[in-house]
Design a protein around this motif. Structure first.
Motif, PDB file in Angstrom:
ATOM      1  N   PRO A 269       0.835  -1.208   0.000  1.00  0.00           N
ATOM      2  CA  PRO A 269       0.000   0.000   0.000  1.00  0.00           C
ATOM      3  C   PRO A 269       0.867   1.255   0.000  1.00  0.00           C
ATOM      4  O   PRO A 269       1.857   1.328   0.737  1.00  0.00           O
ATOM      5  N   ALA A 270       0.486   2.220  -0.815  1.00  0.00           N
ATOM      6  CA  ALA A 270       1.305   3.435  -0.931  1.00  0.00           C
ATOM      7  C   ALA A 270       1.493   4.098   0.429  1.00  0.00           C
ATOM      8  O   ALA A 270       2.563   4.605   0.744  1.00  0.00           O
ATOM      9  N   VAL A 271       0.453   4.076   1.266  1.00  0.00           N
ATOM     10  CA  VAL A 271       0.517   4.763   2.556  1.00  0.00           C
ATOM     11  C   VAL A 271       1.486   4.080   3.538  1.00  0.00           C
ATOM     12  O   VAL A 271       1.994   4.714   4.458  1.00  0.00           O
ATOM     13  N   GLY A 297      -7.078   5.960   4.277  1.00  0.00           N
ATOM     14  CA  GLY A 297      -5.997   5.186   3.659  1.00  0.00           C
ATOM     15  C   GLY A 297      -5.190   4.392   4.672  1.00  0.00           C
ATOM     16  O   GLY A 297      -4.774   3.252   4.403  1.00  0.00           O
ATOM     17  N   THR A 298      -4.973   4.988   5.836  1.00  0.00           N
ATOM     18  CA  THR A 298      -4.189   4.291   6.859  1.00  0.00           C
ATOM     19  C   THR A 298      -4.919   3.037   7.324  1.00  0.00           C
ATOM     20  O   THR A 298      -4.376   1.924   7.292  1.00  0.00           O
ATOM     21  N   LYS A 299      -6.179   3.217   7.721  1.00  0.00           N
ATOM     22  CA  LYS A 299      -6.936   2.052   8.222  1.00  0.00           C
ATOM     23  C   LYS A 299      -7.142   1.001   7.129  1.00  0.00           C
ATOM     24  O   LYS A 299      -7.220  -0.199   7.417  1.00  0.00           O
ATOM     25  N   ASN A 300      -7.252   1.486   5.883  1.00  0.00           N
ATOM     26  CA  ASN A 300      -7.501   0.544   4.779  1.00  0.00           C
ATOM     27  C   ASN A 300      -6.419  -0.524   4.639  1.00  0.00           C
ATOM     28  O   ASN A 300      -6.640  -1.552   4.007  1.00  0.00           O
ATOM     29  N   GLN A 301      -5.275  -0.254   5.210  1.00  0.00           N
ATOM     30  CA  GLN A 301      -4.210  -1.262   5.105  1.00  0.00           C
ATOM     31  C   GLN A 301      -4.633  -2.593   5.723  1.00  0.00           C
ATOM     32  O   GLN A 301      -4.079  -3.639   5.397  1.00  0.00           O
ATOM     33  N   VAL A 302      -5.608  -2.524   6.614  1.00  0.00           N
ATOM     34  CA  VAL A 302      -6.135  -3.766   7.189  1.00  0.00           C
ATOM     35  C   VAL A 302      -6.957  -4.497   6.120  1.00  0.00           C
ATOM     36  O   VAL A 302      -6.795  -5.698   5.901  1.00  0.00           O
ATOM     37  N   MET A 324       0.421  12.315   8.389  1.00  0.00           N
ATOM     38  CA  MET A 324      -0.911  12.616   8.931  1.00  0.00           C
ATOM     39  C   MET A 324      -1.917  11.613   8.392  1.00  0.00           C
ATOM     40  O   MET A 324      -1.840  11.215   7.227  1.00  0.00           O
ATOM     41  N   GLU A 325      -2.857  11.232   9.238  1.00  0.00           N
ATOM     42  CA  GLU A 325      -3.871  10.259   8.827  1.00  0.00           C
ATOM     43  C   GLU A 325      -5.205  10.953   8.604  1.00  0.00           C
ATOM     44  O   GLU A 325      -5.787  11.514   9.531  1.00  0.00           O
ATOM     45  N   MET A 326      -5.707  10.905   7.380  1.00  0.00           N
ATOM     46  CA  MET A 326      -7.039  11.447   7.082  1.00  0.00           C
ATOM     47  C   MET A 326      -8.055  10.351   7.371  1.00  0.00           C
ATOM     48  O   MET A 326      -7.895   9.225   6.915  1.00  0.00           O
ATOM     49  N   SER A 327      -9.103  10.725   8.100  1.00  0.00           N
ATOM     50  CA  SER A 327      -9.972   9.653   8.569  1.00  0.00           C
ATOM     51  C   SER A 327     -11.438  10.082   8.655  1.00  0.00           C
ATOM     52  O   SER A 327     -11.741  11.222   8.990  1.00  0.00           O
ATOM     53  N   PHE A 328     -12.307   9.155   8.325  1.00  0.00           N
ATOM     54  CA  PHE A 328     -13.723   9.311   8.661  1.00  0.00           C
ATOM     55  C   PHE A 328     -13.849   8.847  10.103  1.00  0.00           C
ATOM     56  O   PHE A 328     -13.496   7.708  10.410  1.00  0.00           O
TER      57      PHE A 328
END
Ligand code: NOJ
Length: 784
Positions: A269-271, A297-302, A324-328
């Motif tokens: 993953p790019a992130v 994007g960070t959480k999506n790594q799961v 920085m982590e962009m998140s819902f």
């Protein structure tokens, strides 16, 4: 063990420096004793001081960013608890000020928030979509456009644009092709540079400007099958030679931020890709800003089966260099990083590195000195008529004249007394704006019908009918969410009316003496989550086109879309086609002025236009290989050439581009070749031509593309006027990344050079490169 103790005591010191009971903490805050508020120090020194005062929890909050889809009351406690360093999608200056007041007056360290937003092609004033801006081949105009967008966004309190999207896109099935500059790294780099400069102005923190965050780093547009978010496999040479150059250009232009991409790049993953975010972006390109992940994007790594759980995901992205982590909803970083540091899963120094980069950005932006926004001034800035005029000029420069048989365009005002403007988008305000616009003013948006009606005034009766309606089979992702402040689009009519609407359009066409027909895609058919498996005109548009031709009345076609479409029959049978993309707030005015010859179209395709989706990916800078005698026959059912080549576009006048003249036949070490190209307007109207220069390397350490764009200039010429365009080729024009050499190289040998008005340019010269091999130059211009 020792390290742990040092870290722990540093922590105690930092915490102890301020947190000694609430009353004292409050008093200390008031005394302005905070040493990082000393403006004589550099942003870096100030960030270091502030960092030392921060607790682990505050650091974890600082690297967290949340979407603000909700009320102030819901987010105020999050800000007060120092759970976020940034919010996105707040656009109301009053709400921005209220939130900022919480951050600056009610938190321990008073660190201001940085507000980000998708300022993609305008804020209140909507400019043409990015691919249209690229079609202008006019970086100076694009810079002005983004400066206007920045001024409007900054006026409401936004500090940072998630733009430009600089992904090189060679697959029009991918919906986000609309958001970029098309298929070419050279044009893409010019547009990247221009946009960063437009957003940021002379330096980060310049008044009326905002931080620019080029995205999506890197390779996102190469999604397999054109399916948005799908995995990407890109060879190293392709990455370095095609995908990365616009990012390097943006970094060199001073971009303060970069957004990492969603997808797996070659299985990582790019992130969470350390090679990408640290080795390439930092060490090779010299990027010194902060990296933000894409949404979740960070959480999506799961989900990508890369990270074990969200805590692991947060550690791995920050470790890789994603700051920085962009998140819902709550970010994994805010929730877990402090514990991960305490558990020894993440070095505090790595977290500090990320926090420091973010704080430097905030200091550079002047947020500690000027955290608030002037709400009254915001209204005035958004209403500035100069912004609308700039948007109209940008639209006029973006249109591409695809076909013009027998001078069918321009039209003569008054020559037709009854004009019908027909098509699903003919009078749709929302469709004029494109998919990535939210803060537009719908009433002031001009449709094609309104533009033509206003242009003709009393010279003709102008009427409109949609005839057909366009609808996605699956709702767009934006239908599912309420974007704060976004206007509601016009309602669609129900299917039961389809037959009668079609007949009404035909009847209107029959009683008119000119038909202006819009064809293409509704705005939500491209953009994020808007990939297609085919490029045909959606809905019943082809039947509508046939019905219009069958009336025997003159038909002029205006196509609107964010991607090239399979237009086969339309291209064969319509006498004239103007491709108008999505022109923005003043799109309709610009289209009418172009149709009636007040302006002469001079845009050129920034992307190869395929005949059929089966040709995709198709791009001009391809390598070649042995072939049967007829190179055109790579398919037995259709030609393998595109419908329209990259760089193509007609004009109402005729240009002649002469043979290139080179000041030297040989480029030596450290040398240059200056190429002069005569260009003349041989017609009877003023107009713009884009002189394009392509280079081809005949042999070397790698097979190289048949030609590559290495220079262009949009030249405005009066009727009969002649000029010389000058281009300079240097080492950097000829270097490429070689897998054999594992680095940048310039190969000695013979190069072909073509100049002309598209990638099919024929005027020709050669030159040679001698005195090499020698090491190439790196992204930053440093000798390698
Ligand atoms: C997801 C998109 O991929 C990105 O381009 C955008 O900036 C963020 N969402 C924020 O809206």
């Amino acid at each position: 063990m020792r390290k742990k103790m040092v870290a722990a005591s540093a922590l105690a010191l930092a915490a102890g420096a301020v947190v000694v009971g609430a009353p004292l903490a409050a008093r200390q805050a008031k005394t302005a004793a905070q040493p990082w508020m000393n403006t004589r120090m550099s942003a870096e020194q100030r960030a270091d001081l502030l960092l030392r005062a921060m607790t682990l929890e505050e650091k974890a909050g600082q690297v967290s960013q949340q979407f603000m889809f909700g009320a102030f009351e819901q987010f105020a406690p999050i800000v007060k608890g120092s759970k976020v360093g940034s919010l996105l999608f707040v656009t109301d200056p009053a709400v921005i000020n209220r939130l900022q007041r919480v951050a600056v007056e009610e938190t321990r360290l008073k660190v201001p928030l940085i507000f980000g937003y998708d300022v993609i092609h305008g804020f209140r004033t909507i400019f043409p979509v990015p691919i249209a801006n690229a079609a202008s081949w006019d970086p100076a105009g694009v810079e002005r456009a983004q400066a206007v967008a920045a001024a409007e966004a900054r006026a409401v309190g936004i500090h940072w644009a998630f733009a430009p999207m600089v992904d090189i896109a060679r697959d029009p099935r991918w919906g986000r092709i609309v958001e970029g500059a098309g298929e070419d790294p050279f044009l893409g780099s010019a547009m990247a540079r221009a946009q960063v400069k437009g957003f940021q102005g002379p330096a980060i923190g310049a008044p009326g400007h905002i931080v620019s965050g080029p995205k999506h780093f890197a390779g996102y547009a190469a999604a397999e099958g054109g399916r948005d978010y799908d995995s990407v496999y890109i060879s190293e040479p392709q990455l370095y030679n095609v995908i990365l150059p616009p990012f390097a250009a943006a970094v060199q232009a001073g971009a303060g931020n970069v957004m990492s991409a969603y997808m797996d790049l070659n299985d990582v993953p790019a992130v969470g890709n350390k090679w990408l975010l640290t080795d390439v972006l930092r060490d090779q390109m010299g990027f010194d800003g902060w990296v933000v992940s894409d949404a979740n994007g960070t959480k999506n790594q799961v989900i990508q089966h890369f990270a074990r759980d969200e805590a692991d995901a947060a550690v791995r992205s920050i470790d890789a260099g994603n700051d920085m982590e962009m998140s819902f909803g709550p970010a994994a970083s805010a929730e877990t990083l402090a514990a991960s540091v305490r558990a020894g899963k993440l070095k505090e120094a790595v977290l500090d590195r990320a926090v420091r980069r973010i704080l430097i950005g905030k200091f550079r932006m002047g947020l500690f000195e000027n955290p608030y926004v002037d709400e009254a001034q915001a209204k005035k800035t958004l209403a500035d008529p100069a912004h609308r005029a700039e948007a109209q000029a940008a639209a006029e420069r973006s249109f591409v004249l695809l076909k013009n048989e027998g001078g069918a365009l321009p039209l003569v005002a008054g020559a037709h007394k009854r004009v019908a403007v027909i098509g699903a988008m003919a009078n749709s305000k929302r469709d004029m704006l494109g998919p990535w616009a939210f803060q537009y003013d719908l009433p002031e948006t001009v449709t094609v019908f309104e533009g033509v009606r206003d242009r003709l005034g009393s010279a003709a009766t102008v009427e409109t009918a949609p005839g057909v309606q366009l609808k996605r089979d699956v709702p767009s992702m934006f239908e599912a969410i309420t974007i704060p402040g976004a206007a509601k689009p016009e309602p669609r009519w129900d299917a039961a009316r389809a037959a009668s609407e079609f007949d009404r359009a035909v009847a209107l066409a029959r009683r008119s003496d000119l038909i202006i027909l819009t064809l293409g895609e509704a705005e939500d058919m491209s953009g994020e989550g808007a990939s297609r498996s085919d490029l045909k005109l959606p809905g019943d548009q082809l039947r509508l086109f046939e019905a219009m031709l069958a009336t025997g009345k003159p038909v002029r076609v205006v196509t609107m879309s964010g991607r090239p479409l399979e237009l086969g029959a339309v291209i064969e049978r319509a006498p004239a086609i103007l491709h108008a993309w999505y022109g923005g707030t003043r799109g309709g005015t610009a289209i009418a002025r172009t149709l009636f010859g007040d302006v002469n179209p001079g845009g050129k395709l920034p992307v190869t236009w395929p005949r059929s989706v089966g040709q995709v990916p198709i791009y001009y800078a391809h390598n070649t290989t042995h072939a049967p005698k007829d190179q055109g026959k790579r398919y037995w059912d259709i030609p393998s050439t595109p419908q329209f080549p990259f760089g193509y576009g007609l004009s109402y006048t005729t240009f002649e581009i002469g043979a290139p003249v080179l000041d030297t036949a040989t480029m030596g070490a450290g040398g240059r070749v200056v190429v002069s190209v005569p260009v003349a307007n041989r017609g009877t109207r003023a107009g713009d031509e884009v002189v394009q220069l392509y280079v081809h390397q005949r042999s070397g350490r790698a097979s190289r593309p048949v030609r590559e764009l290495k220079g262009f200039e949009r030249v405005s010429l009066r009727a009969g006027e002649q000029r010389t365009a000058r281009f300079e080729l240097d080492e950097r024009s000829l270097q490429y990344w070689s897998s054999a050499a594992k680095g940048w190289v310039i190969d000695p040998g013979t190069f072909d050079l073509y100049v002309g008005a598209s990638s099919s340019a024929e005027a020709y010269a050669t030159f040679s490169v001698a005195g090499l091999p020698r090491p190439g130059v790196s992204w930053s211009g440093r000798k390698k």
